[in-house]
Write a protein that holds these residues in place. Structure first.
Motif, PDB file in Angstrom:
ATOM      1  N   LEU A 150       0.833  -1.201   0.000  1.00  0.00           N
ATOM      2  CA  LEU A 150       0.000   0.000   0.000  1.00  0.00           C
ATOM      3  C   LEU A 150       0.870   1.253   0.000  1.00  0.00           C
ATOM      4  CD1 LEU A 150      -3.135  -0.168   0.215  1.00  0.00           C
ATOM      5  CD2 LEU A 150      -2.871   0.894   2.452  1.00  0.00           C
ATOM      6  N   PHE A 151       1.874   1.193   0.853  1.00  0.00           N
ATOM      7  CA  PHE A 151       2.801   2.320   1.005  1.00  0.00           C
ATOM      8  C   PHE A 151       3.554   2.571  -0.304  1.00  0.00           C
ATOM      9  CE2 PHE A 151       6.500   4.210   3.528  1.00  0.00           C
ATOM     10  CZ  PHE A 151       5.857   5.419   3.595  1.00  0.00           C
ATOM     11  N   LEU A 152       3.949   1.436  -0.901  1.00  0.00           N
ATOM     12  CA  LEU A 152       4.688   1.498  -2.162  1.00  0.00           C
ATOM     13  C   LEU A 152       3.828   2.151  -3.245  1.00  0.00           C
ATOM     14  CD1 LEU A 152       7.353   0.516  -3.448  1.00  0.00           C
ATOM     15  CD2 LEU A 152       6.165  -1.535  -4.142  1.00  0.00           C
ATOM     16  N   VAL A 153       2.594   1.714  -3.318  1.00  0.00           N
ATOM     17  CA  VAL A 153       1.666   2.270  -4.306  1.00  0.00           C
ATOM     18  C   VAL A 153       1.485   3.761  -4.052  1.00  0.00           C
ATOM     19  CG1 VAL A 153      -0.762   2.310  -5.023  1.00  0.00           C
ATOM     20  CG2 VAL A 153       0.448   0.126  -4.792  1.00  0.00           C
ATOM     21  N   PHE A 154       1.325   4.090  -2.798  1.00  0.00           N
ATOM     22  CA  PHE A 154       1.144   5.486  -2.423  1.00  0.00           C
ATOM     23  C   PHE A 154       2.362   6.332  -2.824  1.00  0.00           C
ATOM     24  CE2 PHE A 154       1.947   8.884   0.642  1.00  0.00           C
ATOM     25  CZ  PHE A 154       0.811   9.655   0.421  1.00  0.00           C
ATOM     26  N   ALA A 155       3.561   5.757  -2.541  1.00  0.00           N
ATOM     27  CA  ALA A 155       4.800   6.474  -2.860  1.00  0.00           C
ATOM     28  C   ALA A 155       4.917   6.704  -4.363  1.00  0.00           C
ATOM     29  CB  ALA A 155       6.009   5.691  -2.351  1.00  0.00           C
ATOM     30  N   ALA A 156       4.596   5.647  -5.113  1.00  0.00           N
ATOM     31  CA  ALA A 156       4.676   5.750  -6.572  1.00  0.00           C
ATOM     32  C   ALA A 156       3.684   6.807  -7.071  1.00  0.00           C
ATOM     33  CB  ALA A 156       4.372   4.399  -7.207  1.00  0.00           C
ATOM     34  N   PHE A 157       2.508   6.798  -6.464  1.00  0.00           N
ATOM     35  CA  PHE A 157       1.451   7.722  -6.833  1.00  0.00           C
ATOM     36  C   PHE A 157       1.880   9.163  -6.501  1.00  0.00           C
ATOM     37  CE2 PHE A 157      -2.438  10.060  -5.695  1.00  0.00           C
ATOM     38  CZ  PHE A 157      -3.089   9.994  -6.909  1.00  0.00           C
ATOM     39  N   ALA A 158       2.467   9.315  -5.311  1.00  0.00           N
ATOM     40  CA  ALA A 158       2.913  10.644  -4.870  1.00  0.00           C
ATOM     41  C   ALA A 158       3.983  11.181  -5.812  1.00  0.00           C
ATOM     42  CB  ALA A 158       3.459  10.562  -3.454  1.00  0.00           C
ATOM     43  N   CYS A 159       4.873  10.267  -6.201  1.00  0.00           N
ATOM     44  CA  CYS A 159       5.966  10.638  -7.103  1.00  0.00           C
ATOM     45  C   CYS A 159       5.402  11.134  -8.423  1.00  0.00           C
ATOM     46  CB  CYS A 159       6.868   9.423  -7.316  1.00  0.00           C
ATOM     47  SG  CYS A 159       8.311   9.788  -8.314  1.00  0.00           S
ATOM     48  N   ASN A 160       4.429  10.390  -8.913  1.00  0.00           N
ATOM     49  CA  ASN A 160       3.804  10.736 -10.182  1.00  0.00           C
ATOM     50  C   ASN A 160       3.080  12.078 -10.083  1.00  0.00           C
ATOM     51  OD1 ASN A 160       3.099  10.260 -12.813  1.00  0.00           O
ATOM     52  ND2 ASN A 160       1.159   9.308 -12.268  1.00  0.00           N
ATOM     53  N   GLN A 161       2.376  12.245  -8.976  1.00  0.00           N
ATOM     54  CA  GLN A 161       1.635  13.485  -8.753  1.00  0.00           C
ATOM     55  C   GLN A 161       2.573  14.686  -8.742  1.00  0.00           C
ATOM     56  OE1 GLN A 161      -1.567  12.948  -9.531  1.00  0.00           O
ATOM     57  NE2 GLN A 161      -2.009  14.450  -7.962  1.00  0.00           N
ATOM     58  N   GLN A 162       3.739  14.449  -8.141  1.00  0.00           N
ATOM     59  CA  GLN A 162       4.715  15.531  -8.016  1.00  0.00           C
ATOM     60  C   GLN A 162       5.065  16.084  -9.385  1.00  0.00           C
ATOM     61  OE1 GLN A 162       8.259  14.344  -6.039  1.00  0.00           O
ATOM     62  NE2 GLN A 162       8.744  16.388  -5.371  1.00  0.00           N
ATOM     63  N   GLU A 163       5.200  15.177 -10.338  1.00  0.00           N
ATOM     64  CA  GLU A 163       5.545  15.629 -11.683  1.00  0.00           C
ATOM     65  C   GLU A 163       4.385  16.360 -12.327  1.00  0.00           C
ATOM     66  OE1 GLU A 163       7.127  12.348 -13.918  1.00  0.00           O
ATOM     67  OE2 GLU A 163       8.736  12.105 -12.460  1.00  0.00           O
ATOM     68  N   LYS A 164       3.179  15.878 -12.009  1.00  0.00           N
ATOM     69  CA  LYS A 164       2.012  16.467 -12.661  1.00  0.00           C
ATOM     70  C   LYS A 164       1.714  17.871 -12.158  1.00  0.00           C
ATOM     71  CE  LYS A 164      -0.602  12.538 -14.369  1.00  0.00           C
ATOM     72  NZ  LYS A 164      -1.571  11.520 -13.983  1.00  0.00           N
ATOM     73  N   SER A 165       1.691  18.008 -10.834  1.00  0.00           N
ATOM     74  CA  SER A 165       1.344  19.323 -10.290  1.00  0.00           C
ATOM     75  C   SER A 165       2.567  19.928  -9.614  1.00  0.00           C
ATOM     76  CB  SER A 165       0.191  19.203  -9.310  1.00  0.00           C
ATOM     77  OG  SER A 165       0.522  18.257  -8.331  1.00  0.00           O
ATOM     78  N   ALA A 166       3.551  20.209 -10.453  1.00  0.00           N
ATOM     79  CA  ALA A 166       4.859  20.638  -9.968  1.00  0.00           C
ATOM     80  C   ALA A 166       4.785  21.872  -9.065  1.00  0.00           C
ATOM     81  CB  ALA A 166       5.783  20.912 -11.141  1.00  0.00           C
ATOM     82  N   VAL A 167       4.002  22.851  -9.496  1.00  0.00           N
ATOM     83  CA  VAL A 167       4.012  24.138  -8.807  1.00  0.00           C
ATOM     84  C   VAL A 167       3.679  24.011  -7.328  1.00  0.00           C
ATOM     85  CG1 VAL A 167       3.016  26.450  -8.793  1.00  0.00           C
ATOM     86  CG2 VAL A 167       3.426  25.294 -10.956  1.00  0.00           C
ATOM     87  N   GLU A 168       2.690  23.134  -7.025  1.00  0.00           N
ATOM     88  CA  GLU A 168       2.277  23.011  -5.635  1.00  0.00           C
ATOM     89  C   GLU A 168       3.310  22.286  -4.786  1.00  0.00           C
ATOM     90  OE1 GLU A 168      -1.613  21.223  -6.113  1.00  0.00           O
ATOM     91  OE2 GLU A 168      -1.869  22.698  -7.711  1.00  0.00           O
ATOM     92  N   LYS A 169       4.178  21.525  -5.416  1.00  0.00           N
ATOM     93  CA  LYS A 169       5.119  20.702  -4.660  1.00  0.00           C
ATOM     94  C   LYS A 169       6.461  21.403  -4.435  1.00  0.00           C
ATOM     95  CE  LYS A 169       2.418  17.067  -4.689  1.00  0.00           C
ATOM     96  NZ  LYS A 169       1.794  16.555  -3.472  1.00  0.00           N
ATOM     97  N   ILE A 170       6.644  22.533  -5.060  1.00  0.00           N
ATOM     98  CA  ILE A 170       7.951  23.179  -4.971  1.00  0.00           C
ATOM     99  C   ILE A 170       8.131  23.832  -3.616  1.00  0.00           C
ATOM    100  CG2 ILE A 170       9.321  25.097  -5.892  1.00  0.00           C
ATOM    101  CD1 ILE A 170       8.184  24.284  -8.645  1.00  0.00           C
ATOM    102  N   MET A 171       9.198  23.426  -2.945  1.00  0.00           N
ATOM    103  CA  MET A 171       9.480  23.948  -1.612  1.00  0.00           C
ATOM    104  C   MET A 171      10.701  24.853  -1.675  1.00  0.00           C
ATOM    105  SD  MET A 171       7.289  22.448   0.500  1.00  0.00           S
ATOM    106  CE  MET A 171       8.042  22.348   2.117  1.00  0.00           C
ATOM    107  N   ALA A 172      10.605  25.980  -0.993  1.00  0.00           N
ATOM    108  CA  ALA A 172      11.759  26.871  -0.908  1.00  0.00           C
ATOM    109  C   ALA A 172      12.803  26.269   0.026  1.00  0.00           C
ATOM    110  CB  ALA A 172      11.326  28.231  -0.388  1.00  0.00           C
ATOM    111  N   ASP A 173      14.042  26.722  -0.107  1.00  0.00           N
ATOM    112  CA  ASP A 173      15.082  26.304   0.823  1.00  0.00           C
ATOM    113  C   ASP A 173      14.861  27.027   2.151  1.00  0.00           C
ATOM    114  OD1 ASP A 173      16.205  24.831  -1.187  1.00  0.00           O
ATOM    115  OD2 ASP A 173      17.627  26.393  -1.790  1.00  0.00           O
ATOM    116  N   THR A 174      15.169  26.359   3.253  1.00  0.00           N
ATOM    117  CA  THR A 174      14.922  26.978   4.568  1.00  0.00           C
ATOM    118  C   THR A 174      15.737  28.264   4.738  1.00  0.00           C
ATOM    119  OG1 THR A 174      16.549  25.452   5.449  1.00  0.00           O
ATOM    120  CG2 THR A 174      14.236  24.896   5.811  1.00  0.00           C
TER     121      THR A 174
END
Lengths: 148, 423
Positions: free
Chosen positions: B7-31
């Motif tokens: 389940l975790f693996l599927v979730f991770a793969a899904f999250a990874c894929n999502q990251q590419e799709k909705s890049a703008v929301e996932k971009i984090m600034a450096d601390t």
């Protein structure tokens, strides 16, 4: 357990691939050499000539300006052949040169309006400052090059 | 347990894929915002650390980044960067092209590039990061210069291209940068340099002097140029003259030399004359005065009376190297249509401490600034007091706006790139 281990590895791999970054950077030139204050040069007559005619471009510590004015620190151009150095001072210089691994392609104006003593003083100053420790430049040496 | 992992693996793969799709929301600034300081609400991340001596920067609609390089050992002076993981950081950096230089802009499906003696263009290839190598010559015949040689270009969206041709001189002295040498009058350099030349943006092989048109003159050098689409005018920021105290110690001391003249922000209208080399702008007297090479004493005005004044004056010698009018939606209302200027940082304030090495913001109302300039991004140099230019760790040199409204800044020392965001 075994399959869990494989799954775990796969998970780690997946996460690292997802967030991983490839490094592909071009090597840059070396860090600037820090200037050493030389107490005996502080009152040298060449220092005043340097301040009036050289400092604006080559900076108080001889470090120059990246991409514009070459540094005078630990380079053969300064500590090497004196005749070449005197010639550059008298006639100026233009064209591509490499100093401490960095390419420069600007122009230095001639300074033939300086006296032989001023040139001997200022070249002795730069050859013995900023961490440099090369021999003095004598007035006669400047005369000889100027009269060539 | 096993199921949980799957389940975790599927979730991770899904999250990874999502990251590419909705890049703008996932971009984090450096601390630490990549080591720079910004106004409240802004943050930054480092896109790339060391890509080589960056000059100007362009960002494509898909987020691909192109940086012009001052030098490259194989003359591949176009650094091309792509983020394939959606974290905002470039994981592909490739070098291409056959030119080095400063000007770089995406225009009409081409990557225009300003080498120091020509403007060329490389065709962009759909979906590809790298432009094709079969470049075309757009404008040529520029003088070979060893100072102020950068050739940035800008477009007006009406089929024209504007190229800065910097003057290979300080103040047009008879003997280059030599104490006591008078200014040439008239200055012959102005025939072929010291101004902005106008070309067609898609006609090949235009010669500067026969096909180009001198659009404005009396501009010593302007690496920062931008067309303001809101008011349809060209703006540039000039590198002012150097060495007043060195050549005229009887008139100027080192402190005055550090502050004179101002770096000038010009609204460039057709046919305008901004006064170089005869005049410079004194920000304390708030006027153009006659240069000492032409008989000036620091106060005389004479022929400078009818030269165009700047729309804003900045401290002396801080080296404006890029200008950008902000048209994005990400930054607050105050920043819309205002100007960002990257100041590369001074050398000719020595022996006084150096200054600049920051990005400023100038709010605009229509064609003119609506209030004073302010420092927007600072801390590039990595230290408070900079005595020698080389002490500065980074020097901001180029600016670009990303498709989401982020502001990109590229440094010229190592080629570090910051992406500044607002949330």
């Amino acid at each position: 357990m075994k399959i869990n281990g494989i799954l775990f590895l796969l998970l780690v791999f997946l996460l690292s691939a997802c967030g991983g970054r490839k490094q592909n950077s071009q090597q840059q030139t070396q860090a600037p050499v820090s200037a050493e204050k030389s107490a005996e040069m502080a009152n040298h007559p060449g220092k005043k000539v340097y301040a009036s005619f050289c400092l604006a471009c080559h900076m108080a510590d001889g470090s120059g300006v990246p991409g514009m004015h070459p540094p005078l620190i630990q380079t053969e151009w300064v500590t090497g052949d004196k005749e070449r150095l005197i010639n550059i001072t008298l006639k100026g210089m233009s064209g591509k040169i490499e100093v401490n691994g960095e390419t420069y392609n600007s122009i230095m104006p001639p300074h033939s309006h300086l006296s032989d003593k001023q040139i001997a003083d200022v070249l002795t100053y730069v050859r013995k400052s900023f961490g440099n420790n090369a021999s003095e430049v004598m007035i006669e040496e400047v005369q000889k090059v100027r009269n060539k | 347990m096993k199921h949980l992992f799957v389940l975790f693996l599927v979730f991770a793969a899904f999250a990874c894929n999502q990251q590419e799709k909705s890049a703008v929301e996932k971009i984090m600034a450096d601390t630490d915002n990549g080591g720079i300081t910004l106004p409240e609400g802004f943050s930054a991340l480092v896109v790339a650390d060391e890509i080589g001596r960056g000059r100007h920067i362009a960002v494509n609609e898909n987020g691909d980044i192109y940086v012009s390089l001052r030098n490259h050992d194989q003359n591949k002076g176009i650094a091309c960067l792509r983020d394939t993981t959606g974290d905002g950081r470039a994981d592909i950096v490739e070098y291409t092209g056959e030119h080095t230089g400063t000007g770089i802009k995406l225009h009409k499906g081409y990557l225009y590039f300003g080498s120091d003696t020509a403007v060329v263009r490389y065709p962009m290839q759909p979906g590809e990061l790298l432009p094709a190598n079969n470049w075309e010559m757009i404008a040529r015949g520029f003088p070979t210069e060893r100072q102020h040689e950068a050739k940035p270009m800008e477009f007006d969206g009406q089929g024209n291209m504007y190229v800065t041709v910097g003057a290979p001189a300080n103040a047009c002295m008879e003997q280059m940068r030599t104490k006591g040498s008078p200014g040439m009058d008239p200055c012959p350099i102005l025939e072929y340099a010291g101004g902005i030349w106008k070309f067609k943006d898609d006609v090949l092989n235009q010669d500067q002097l026969t096909d180009g048109e001198r659009y404005a003159t009396g501009i010593r050098h302007a690496v920062a140029n931008s067309w303001n689409k809101k008011v349809n005018e060209l703006y540039v920021v000039q590198h002012g003259r150097d060495q007043l105290s060195q050549f005229f110690p009887e008139m100027f001391d080192d402190k005055q030399n550090a502050e004179l003249p101002a770096e000038e922000f010009f609204l460039v209208t057709e046919g305008a004359d901004f006064g170089w080399p005869y005049c410079y702008y004194d920000p304390f007297q708030e006027k153009k005065v006659l240069a000492p090479e032409y008989g000036g004493d620091g106060e005389m005005v004479e022929r400078c009376e009818n030269k165009m004044d700047p729309i804003m004056a900045f401290p002396g010698h801080i080296a404006p190297n890029d200008l950008l009018f902000y048209t994005g939606n990400m930054f607050p209302e105050k920043y819309r249509n205002g100007a960002f200027i990257a100041f590369h940082g001074s050398w000719n304030r020595a022996p006084e401490p150096q200054s600049g090495y920051f990005v400023v913001f100038v709010p605009f109302d229509g064609a003119y600034p609506s209030s004073d300039w302010e420092i927007f991004a600072d801390g590039f140099a990595g230290m408070e007091t900079i005595n020698s230019t080389r002490d500065a760790e980074y020097r901001p040199c180029g600016l670009a706006q990303g498709p989401d409204g982020s502001l990109y800044v590229v440094d010229s020392n190592k080629g570090k790139i910051w992406r500044i965001m607002y949330s």
